[in-house]
Design an enzyme around this catalytic site. Structure first.
Site, mmCIF file in Angstrom:
data_model
loop_
_atom_site.group_PDB
_atom_site.id
_atom_site.type_symbol
_atom_site.label_atom_id
_atom_site.label_comp_id
_atom_site.label_asym_id
_atom_site.label_seq_id
_atom_site.Cartn_x
_atom_site.Cartn_y
_atom_site.Cartn_z
ATOM 1 N N TYR A 56 -14.911 0.702 9.118
ATOM 2 C CA TYR A 56 -13.474 0.913 9.283
ATOM 3 C C TYR A 56 -13.074 0.650 10.731
ATOM 4 C CZ TYR A 56 -8.995 3.459 9.073
ATOM 5 O OH TYR A 56 -7.674 3.810 9.129
ATOM 6 N N GLY A 116 0.840 -1.204 0.000
ATOM 7 C CA GLY A 116 0.000 0.000 0.000
ATOM 8 C C GLY A 116 0.871 1.249 0.000
ATOM 9 N N GLY A 166 -0.437 4.982 -1.123
ATOM 10 C CA GLY A 166 -1.449 5.706 -0.362
ATOM 11 C C GLY A 166 -0.883 6.922 0.351
ATOM 12 N N GLN A 167 -1.753 7.595 1.109
ATOM 13 C CA GLN A 167 -1.368 8.856 1.755
ATOM 14 C C GLN A 167 -0.173 8.675 2.698
ATOM 15 O OE1 GLN A 167 -4.054 10.484 4.665
ATOM 16 N NE2 GLN A 167 -3.479 12.589 4.250
#
Length: 313
Positions: free
Chosen positions: A143, A9, A12-13
């Site tokens: 989440y 990942g 991502g941010q």
């Protein structure tokens, strides 16, 4: 030579910033970036990059064996606001990617795991101010439910199989180098972009919604610190509370106005307001400070100055 690191990942941010920082510290060849698709050519060409689907156990195992990976940072996840639109996929991604990595560590294929949790593990029944490390957790978002379950599994794999897994509960993260990624705290990133481009911003949260936040530089430092800490210093194997600064949309707007006097803000709360209302307004992270020496550096004033300076360029 530092242990070989895999970031899952990486586009991502958090992953983007973490990859850069780890490469600058340990050398580009020691850090393998991976994601389900390629990011910008500049990022992909800055060191080894592999296309890896975090949900495919064989792909993850293959890349770990190919590069003889020892440390894995599992940053792939569907964030709060996006997850509410696709609950089944959010659960699948957030949980099964974790199981793959935990099982590879259990099998002795990797030595150390970093897995991020979030303040989303808390819920409407959690004490809102100075939320303690050990407290009521009744998350009300997909989440949050996936992150709370993940914490329990990390602790279980450590206690039963001796897996060295480390985790922190990120607050809302603010960064100038990557655009927002579908989180409820993203207004605090977007507001800086709009302040510079439009001199005005319509906020999707109400003006007095106070949330725990952190500047990305601090979050990356915390992530690397917990992974560098000696094993015996890590006393909590679910996830550590982590705090930086807490503020409201009204307060961040006032700070921006010091730099951009004609900036204005309006408020149109949407479905994300309900998510924000279920989260703490400030966090007690005394365990992280005591166990592995955590200290944040940025406050609202220094963060705003740094954000506007970088984004202006």
């Amino acid at each position: 030579m530092h242990a070989k690191i895999l970031i899952i990942g990486a586009c991502g941010q958090i992953g983007t910033e973490l990859t850069k920082k780890l490469r600058s510290q340990y050398g580009k060849d020691a850090v393998i970036a991976s994601d389900v698709r390629k990011g910008s050519p500049e990022f992909v060409n800055s060191g080894p990059f592999e296309v890896v689907n975090a949900l495919d156990f064989n792909q993850v195992e293959t890349v770990i064996e190919k590069y003889q990976i020892e440390d894995v940072y599992l940053m792939a996840a569907l964030l709060s606001a996006t997850a509410e639109k696709n609950p089944a996929f959010a659960w699948d991604l957030n949980m099964n990617s974790l199981f793959h990595v935990l099982n590879l560590a259990k099998a002795g294929k990797i030595k150390k795991i970093f897995w991020p949790s979030s303040i989303a593990v808390f819920g409407p029944t959690t004490p809102k101010d100075d939320t303690p490390q050990y407290t009521v957790m009744e998350p009300s978002t997909v989440y949050g439910i996936s992150k709370q379950s993940g914490e329990r599994w990390c602790e279980y794999y450590h206690n039963i199989f001796g897996v060295d897994v480390r985790s922190i509960r990120y607050p809302g993260l603010i960064s100038w180098s990557t655009p927002p990624g579908g989180g409820t705290t993203d207004y605090a990133v977007d507001i800086y972009y709009k302040a510079l481009s439009d001199k005005k911003y319509e906020c999707f949260l109400s003006e007095n919604t106070e949330l725990p936040m952190m500047y990305m530089d601090d979050a990356i430092r915390a992530t690397m610190s917990i992974m560098e800490a000696p094993k015996e210093s890590i006393k909590i194997r679910s996830s550590y509370n982590l705090a930086g600064i807490s503020f409201t949309p009204k307060e961040i707007a006032a700070e921006i106005k010091k730099h951009i006097p004609d900036f204005s803000i309006s408020y149109e709360p949407d479905f994300r307001q309900k998510i924000a209302d279920s989260w703490p307004s400030s966090i007690d992270d005394s365990y992280a400070r005591k166990d592995w020496g955590w200290k944040h550096e940025f406050d609202l004033e220094s963060m705003t100055k740094d954000m506007l300076e970088h984004l202006s360029k």
